[in-house]
Design an enzyme around this catalytic site. Sequence first.
Site, mmCIF file in Angstrom:
data_model
loop_
_atom_site.group_PDB
_atom_site.id
_atom_site.type_symbol
_atom_site.label_atom_id
_atom_site.label_comp_id
_atom_site.label_asym_id
_atom_site.label_seq_id
_atom_site.Cartn_x
_atom_site.Cartn_y
_atom_site.Cartn_z
ATOM 1 N N LYS A 13 0.827 -1.218 0.000
ATOM 2 C CA LYS A 13 0.000 0.000 0.000
ATOM 3 C C LYS A 13 0.853 1.257 0.000
ATOM 4 C CE LYS A 13 -1.917 -1.025 3.954
ATOM 5 N NZ LYS A 13 -1.261 -2.325 4.202
ATOM 6 N N ARG A 88 -9.229 1.419 8.863
ATOM 7 C CA ARG A 88 -8.842 0.040 9.134
ATOM 8 C C ARG A 88 -9.931 -0.719 9.866
ATOM 9 N NH1 ARG A 88 -2.990 0.705 8.909
ATOM 10 N NH2 ARG A 88 -1.940 -1.302 9.018
ATOM 11 N N ARG A 127 11.404 -5.972 4.687
ATOM 12 C CA ARG A 127 11.160 -4.528 4.606
ATOM 13 C C ARG A 127 12.170 -3.760 5.460
ATOM 14 N NH1 ARG A 127 5.249 -2.095 5.347
ATOM 15 N NH2 ARG A 127 5.222 -3.303 7.284
ATOM 16 N N ARG A 160 11.393 -2.144 11.194
ATOM 17 C CA ARG A 160 10.353 -1.777 12.154
ATOM 18 C C ARG A 160 10.202 -2.870 13.202
ATOM 19 N NH1 ARG A 160 5.311 -0.005 8.541
ATOM 20 N NH2 ARG A 160 4.291 -1.172 10.205
ATOM 21 N N ARG A 171 -0.641 -9.237 13.361
ATOM 22 C CA ARG A 171 -1.173 -8.164 12.515
ATOM 23 C C ARG A 171 -2.019 -8.728 11.386
ATOM 24 N NH1 ARG A 171 4.111 -5.350 10.984
ATOM 25 N NH2 ARG A 171 2.837 -3.906 9.769
#
Length: 213
Positions: A13, A88, A127, A160, A171
């Site tokens: 996203k 969300r 990531r 992160r 998540r």
Amino acid sequence: MKIVMLGAPGAGKGTQARMISEKYGIPQISTGDIFRANIRNQTELGQKAKSYMDQGLLVPDELTLDLIMDRLSQDDCAKGYILDGFPRTIPQAEALTKALEAHDTKIDYAIDVEVPDENIVERMSGRRSCPICGATYHIRYNAPVKEGICDECGAELTQREDDKAETVQKRLSVYHASTQPLIEYYRTQGCMYSVDGTKPMDDVFNDICAILN
Ligand code: ADP
Ligand code: ADP
Ligand code: ZN
């Protein structure tokens, strides 16, 4: 043009929102980035948000809604925006619809970046993020020119805290329970589109541009 990006955590996203923002000249608004900036600056909001984020849980709607409504009222949002990570939950989506209706406007496109759960863990474990400018990289699929260093601003890239494997599973389950129902919500509103997020990022971007044009 008002766009909502939907999709699992790590679906791409943010990557796509950044490209749309550059091409169409409208701001990318990422609630995750705003929360992380608040954590870095040790604000009260940041302290509250951090305890949820670290556990892979959603920050409560009441904290999130004030923040986003304030952001959307700023001048740079007048011509539209790309929401990346908001809404969300159904209550967040309903609050957004209501706020937009009060100004006689609505979301034009909700775009679901579809990536199966199997691919998500690899996306997130690779990531790397720039804590300063928010740019996102992937150690395999989108590596920076110089390892560990942000191409855009030269800062040192970080992983992160919530991208570690344990939190990723949490998540994902939160996504399926609370966020996936938004696809049906926006379908009912008549503005739901989806793209195959497993393609290379430039192909995904082309597919999105075909929807927007
Ligand atoms: P990702 O890009 O992996 O989807 P984000 O940066 O969007 O992650 O979000 C990171 C975390 O910030 C979420 O796991 C959640 O705790 C919090 N968060 C971000 N946006 C929202 C939102 N709209 N409502 C509640 N919590 C949010
Ligand atoms: P989200 O905002 O949905 O959490 P990101 O845009 O941060 O997702 O992307 C998650 C990770 O996957 C990042 O490391 C990013 O560089 C990488 N990525 C994004 N799109 C693709 C793609 N189409 N193919 C391979 N990797 C991708
Ligand atoms: Zn940077």
